[in-house]
Scaffold this motif. Structure first.
Motif, PDB file in Angstrom:
ATOM      1  N   ARG A 177       1.850   2.737  -3.267  1.00 34.58           N
ATOM      2  CA  ARG A 177       0.768   3.423  -3.980  1.00 34.58           C
ATOM      3  C   ARG A 177       0.213   4.618  -3.208  1.00 34.58           C
ATOM      4  N   SER A 178       0.843   4.947  -2.085  1.00 34.43           N
ATOM      5  CA  SER A 178       0.376   6.024  -1.190  1.00 34.43           C
ATOM      6  C   SER A 178      -1.022   5.745  -0.648  1.00 34.43           C
ATOM      7  N   TRP A 179      -1.309   4.478  -0.405  1.00 34.80           N
ATOM      8  CA  TRP A 179      -2.576   4.071   0.196  1.00 34.80           C
ATOM      9  C   TRP A 179      -2.353   3.839   1.679  1.00 34.80           C
ATOM     10  N   SER A 180      -3.427   3.791   2.423  1.00 31.64           N
ATOM     11  CA  SER A 180      -3.322   3.462   3.843  1.00 31.64           C
ATOM     12  C   SER A 180      -3.770   2.017   4.047  1.00 31.64           C
ATOM     13  N   GLY A 198      -7.382   4.805  -0.280  1.00 25.99           N
ATOM     14  CA  GLY A 198      -6.535   5.780  -0.937  1.00 25.99           C
ATOM     15  C   GLY A 198      -7.060   6.160  -2.296  1.00 25.99           C
ATOM     16  N   CYS A 218       0.824  -1.213   0.000  1.00 26.02           N
ATOM     17  CA  CYS A 218       0.000   0.000   0.000  1.00 26.02           C
ATOM     18  C   CYS A 218       0.856   1.259   0.000  1.00 26.02           C
ATOM     19  N   GLY A 219       1.963   1.234   0.701  1.00 25.50           N
ATOM     20  CA  GLY A 219       2.837   2.399   0.785  1.00 25.50           C
ATOM     21  C   GLY A 219       3.384   2.819  -0.565  1.00 25.50           C
TER      22      GLY A 219
END
Length: 90
Positions: A37-40, A52, A34-35
């Motif tokens: 893709r800048s997702w949480s 995200g 996730c990181g």
């Protein structure tokens, strides 16, 4: 310290700590995925929440499923919920 009558009681104060120990590698791998893709990423007990911007493609779903399977867990596909931003999901 974590058992009662030779079993692990559900809802015990230690339950979340035991789950965190068991899922440590799963959390690290999904958080890394996730990181990128800048997702949480968040896990609470057996529930996983990923959020995200951007589309959740079949390729990413396959990667998530593979990580979950490799770590010894399975996904209940009948319980998956997809939400768009600002919608409430229950």
């Amino acid at each position: 310290l974590t058992t009662f009558r030779n079993s692990l009681p559900q809802g015990a104060p230690t339950s979340q700590y035991v789950a965190d120990l068991i899922c440590r590698r799963l959390d690290r791998r999904l958080n890394g995925l996730c990181g990128v893709r800048s997702w949480s990423y968040r896990r609470s007990g057996p529930d996983i929440v990923i959020g995200g911007e951007g589309r959740l493609t079949e390729k990413v779903l396959e990667q998530i499923s593979l990580i979950v399977k490799e770590e010894g867990f399975f996904i209940r596909f009948d319980k998956r919920i997809y939400c768009k931003q600002y919608e409430v999901c229950m």
